[in-house]
Design a protein around this motif. Sequence first.
Motif, PDB file in Angstrom:
ATOM      1  N   UNK A  10       3.062  18.265  13.643  1.00 48.98           N
ATOM      2  CA  UNK A  10       2.062  19.305  13.905  1.00 48.98           C
ATOM      3  C   UNK A  10       0.685  18.871  13.418  1.00 48.98           C
ATOM      4  N   UNK A  11       0.675  18.092  12.339  1.00 46.05           N
ATOM      5  CA  UNK A  11      -0.607  17.642  11.774  1.00 46.05           C
ATOM      6  C   UNK A  11      -1.105  16.347  12.420  1.00 46.05           C
ATOM      7  N   UNK A  12      -0.367  15.827  13.404  1.00 51.28           N
ATOM      8  CA  UNK A  12      -0.853  14.645  14.126  1.00 51.28           C
ATOM      9  C   UNK A  12      -0.401  13.320  13.531  1.00 51.28           C
ATOM     10  N   UNK A  13       0.750  13.314  12.886  1.00 49.66           N
ATOM     11  CA  UNK A  13       1.319  12.058  12.370  1.00 49.66           C
ATOM     12  C   UNK A  13       2.700  11.873  12.977  1.00 49.66           C
ATOM     13  N   UNK A  14       2.897  10.784  13.712  1.00 50.49           N
ATOM     14  CA  UNK A  14       4.212  10.501  14.296  1.00 50.49           C
ATOM     15  C   UNK A  14       5.097   9.826  13.249  1.00 50.49           C
ATOM     16  N   UNK A  15       6.144  10.527  12.806  1.00 51.37           N
ATOM     17  CA  UNK A  15       7.155   9.905  11.936  1.00 51.37           C
ATOM     18  C   UNK A  15       8.516  10.114  12.584  1.00 51.37           C
ATOM     19  N   UNK A  16       9.462   9.275  12.227  1.00 50.30           N
ATOM     20  CA  UNK A  16      10.810   9.334  12.786  1.00 50.30           C
ATOM     21  C   UNK A  16      11.799   9.605  11.660  1.00 50.30           C
ATOM     22  N   UNK A  17      12.924  10.180  12.025  1.00 49.19           N
ATOM     23  CA  UNK A  17      14.028  10.321  11.071  1.00 49.19           C
ATOM     24  C   UNK A  17      15.131   9.342  11.474  1.00 49.19           C
ATOM     25  N   UNK A  29       0.833  -1.208   0.000  1.00 45.33           N
ATOM     26  CA  UNK A  29       0.000   0.000   0.000  1.00 45.33           C
ATOM     27  C   UNK A  29       0.872   1.265   0.000  1.00 45.33           C
ATOM     28  N   UNK A  30       1.947   1.223   0.793  1.00 46.85           N
ATOM     29  CA  UNK A  30       2.724   2.455   0.987  1.00 46.85           C
ATOM     30  C   UNK A  30       3.726   2.734  -0.135  1.00 46.85           C
ATOM     31  N   UNK A  31       4.352   1.684  -0.641  1.00 48.75           N
ATOM     32  CA  UNK A  31       5.455   1.928  -1.593  1.00 48.75           C
ATOM     33  C   UNK A  31       5.023   2.707  -2.831  1.00 48.75           C
ATOM     34  N   UNK A  32       3.908   2.343  -3.486  1.00 44.51           N
ATOM     35  CA  UNK A  32       3.522   3.122  -4.664  1.00 44.51           C
ATOM     36  C   UNK A  32       3.250   4.589  -4.335  1.00 44.51           C
ATOM     37  N   UNK A  33       2.673   4.825  -3.139  1.00 42.17           N
ATOM     38  CA  UNK A  33       2.387   6.223  -2.744  1.00 42.17           C
ATOM     39  C   UNK A  33       3.695   6.974  -2.514  1.00 42.17           C
ATOM     40  N   UNK A  34       4.675   6.297  -1.896  1.00 43.45           N
ATOM     41  CA  UNK A  34       5.961   6.968  -1.639  1.00 43.45           C
ATOM     42  C   UNK A  34       6.700   7.210  -2.954  1.00 43.45           C
ATOM     43  N   UNK A  35       6.584   6.245  -3.863  1.00 41.19           N
ATOM     44  CA  UNK A  35       7.255   6.418  -5.169  1.00 41.19           C
ATOM     45  C   UNK A  35       6.613   7.560  -5.952  1.00 41.19           C
ATOM     46  N   UNK A  36       5.291   7.663  -5.873  1.00 40.55           N
ATOM     47  CA  UNK A  36       4.601   8.756  -6.573  1.00 40.55           C
ATOM     48  C   UNK A  36       5.054  10.105  -5.994  1.00 40.55           C
ATOM     49  N   UNK A  37       5.226  10.124  -4.672  1.00 40.88           N
ATOM     50  CA  UNK A  37       5.706  11.348  -4.012  1.00 40.88           C
ATOM     51  C   UNK A  37       7.104  11.704  -4.522  1.00 40.88           C
ATOM     52  N   UNK A  38       7.926  10.673  -4.671  1.00 39.15           N
ATOM     53  CA  UNK A  38       9.304  10.900  -5.151  1.00 39.15           C
ATOM     54  C   UNK A  38       9.310  11.475  -6.570  1.00 39.15           C
ATOM     55  N   UNK A  39       8.327  11.102  -7.387  1.00 45.06           N
ATOM     56  CA  UNK A  39       8.260  11.648  -8.758  1.00 45.06           C
ATOM     57  C   UNK A  39       7.989  13.150  -8.715  1.00 45.06           C
ATOM     58  N   UNK A  40       7.211  13.564  -7.718  1.00 45.49           N
ATOM     59  CA  UNK A  40       6.836  14.988  -7.630  1.00 45.49           C
ATOM     60  C   UNK A  40       7.887  15.822  -6.916  1.00 45.49           C
ATOM     61  N   UNK A  41       8.707  15.172  -6.077  1.00 45.63           N
ATOM     62  CA  UNK A  41       9.648  15.945  -5.251  1.00 45.63           C
ATOM     63  C   UNK A  41      11.076  15.458  -5.474  1.00 45.63           C
ATOM     64  N   UNK A  53      -4.440   8.078   5.437  1.00 42.41           N
ATOM     65  CA  UNK A  53      -4.470   9.458   5.948  1.00 42.41           C
ATOM     66  C   UNK A  53      -3.054   9.927   6.289  1.00 42.41           C
ATOM     67  N   UNK A  54      -2.261   9.034   6.883  1.00 37.68           N
ATOM     68  CA  UNK A  54      -0.877   9.389   7.211  1.00 37.68           C
ATOM     69  C   UNK A  54      -0.089   9.755   5.960  1.00 37.68           C
ATOM     70  N   UNK A  55      -0.286   8.987   4.900  1.00 39.77           N
ATOM     71  CA  UNK A  55       0.432   9.269   3.653  1.00 39.77           C
ATOM     72  C   UNK A  55      -0.017  10.601   3.047  1.00 39.77           C
ATOM     73  N   UNK A  56      -1.285  10.932   3.211  1.00 43.55           N
ATOM     74  CA  UNK A  56      -1.762  12.230   2.706  1.00 43.55           C
ATOM     75  C   UNK A  56      -1.131  13.375   3.507  1.00 43.55           C
TER      76      UNK A  56
END
Length: 459
Positions: free
Chosen positions: A417-424, A366-378, A447-450
Amino acid sequence: MTAHIAQPEETGQRSGGPALPQERRLVTEIPGPASRDLLARRQRSVAAGVSHVLPVFITAAGGGVLVDADGNSLIDFGSGIAVTSVGNSAPEVVERVTEQVRSFTHTCFMVTPYEGYVAVCEQLARRTPGDHDKRSALFNSGAEAVENAVKIARHATGRPAVVTFDHAYHGRTNLAMALTAKNMPYKHRFGPFAGEIYRMPMAYPLRWPTGPTNCAQEAYATVTELIHSQIGEQNVAALIIEPIQGEGGFVVPPVGFLPRLAEFCRTHGIVFIADEIQTGFCRTGNWFACEHEGVVPDLITTAKGIAGGMPLAAVTGRAELMDAVHPGGLGGTYGGNPVACAAALGAMQAMEDHDLAGRARNIGALMLPRLRALAERHPQIGDVRGRGAMLAIELIRPGTIEPAPEVANRVAAACHTAGLMVLTCGTFGNVLRFLPPLVISDHLLDEGLSILADAFAMA
Ligand SMILES: Cc1ncc(COP(=O)(O)O)c(C=O)c1O
């Protein structure tokens, strides 16, 4: 005046666990007033060296959400650093822990043993790669498991040297720090470190000098040549490697690198230790990440996901290596505490009953295609990688592979700030990593991916 700390029952819940409403809900700014009050108390009482990612103070958690002292409900893409894979307060864990706490809380396994410890070791023998005869020893933390794996390998081989890798992370105790690569914040001014540790180049496809295609072959050739010329194979007790590097940046070695290293170790009587502390227990879509390439380690270190949030760690390995150590040579007061063992048995049951390895694969799909699409835009996204529910994006300055940690930090802050916990993570601090609980719902993932996409749009 002190802000009121919202109790779970006030937000409609009696407690945490999967019954918590699986929704993002922001009722204050992040962090809110109650968390800010607690932060002030924290600053007056907790050592500054113990840091945090986001100062929201948690009062309940479960499924894919974290609920804070102000009543905010955040989407969890961190699992407390790959620990709550079965979800916080998973019913299977709560039930067994409650029962165990009522029976007894501690005897010290080295004084008078109990069945839970044995049952966890039996499960580890069954679940870890390879069908050879295995033994396990239980500890409290990943670092302690790593220390003990090295002790066992040195003792069994009678050799001193240990091989580790660039970008490795193995923990914060003295020997584990020596094995860990990154100076800040893990090692800075904490030396001198344990000796006889030799660091080798890691097969890091994005950053391999001649490019990803040559990475597996050239990295293998370099590592084995360096071991030969600088240490001598016959002096090496163990080689320790994370099948996917965790804190170092979710570096996935190219196909072929791990099996060839394991084979090299076998040829030279070197103990191959897979550190699966972050990758283990269904996280990458198999029970253990070594399985993706059919690698069978001699010793495997586990912790984190093993016990649904209770502190437990293990070294599991070939019986002849594990049993080489004299009675009394391994152990510790709390290692394999009965409550932690009960939690581990519950967590493993949940993994099996709910096919959480399969769920990790679904999350990846579910996540990989969304992350790859994001990479195309950024164009700041230089790489999208990972396996199962252990995924990351590496941020760079467009057109180069120069790390861009400031982008990672800006995006992470906007997510928080938007309520999604992510780590670096990452040696250069330029990797955003995603480690959702394996029981998270598709709608929270979505929702997290959005939120992540919006954070990139603003970064
Ligand atoms: C691969 C690996 N090894 C060892 C450790 C250390 O584990 P602990 O923090 O439980 O000591 C970690 C923790 O992040 C890890 O990811």
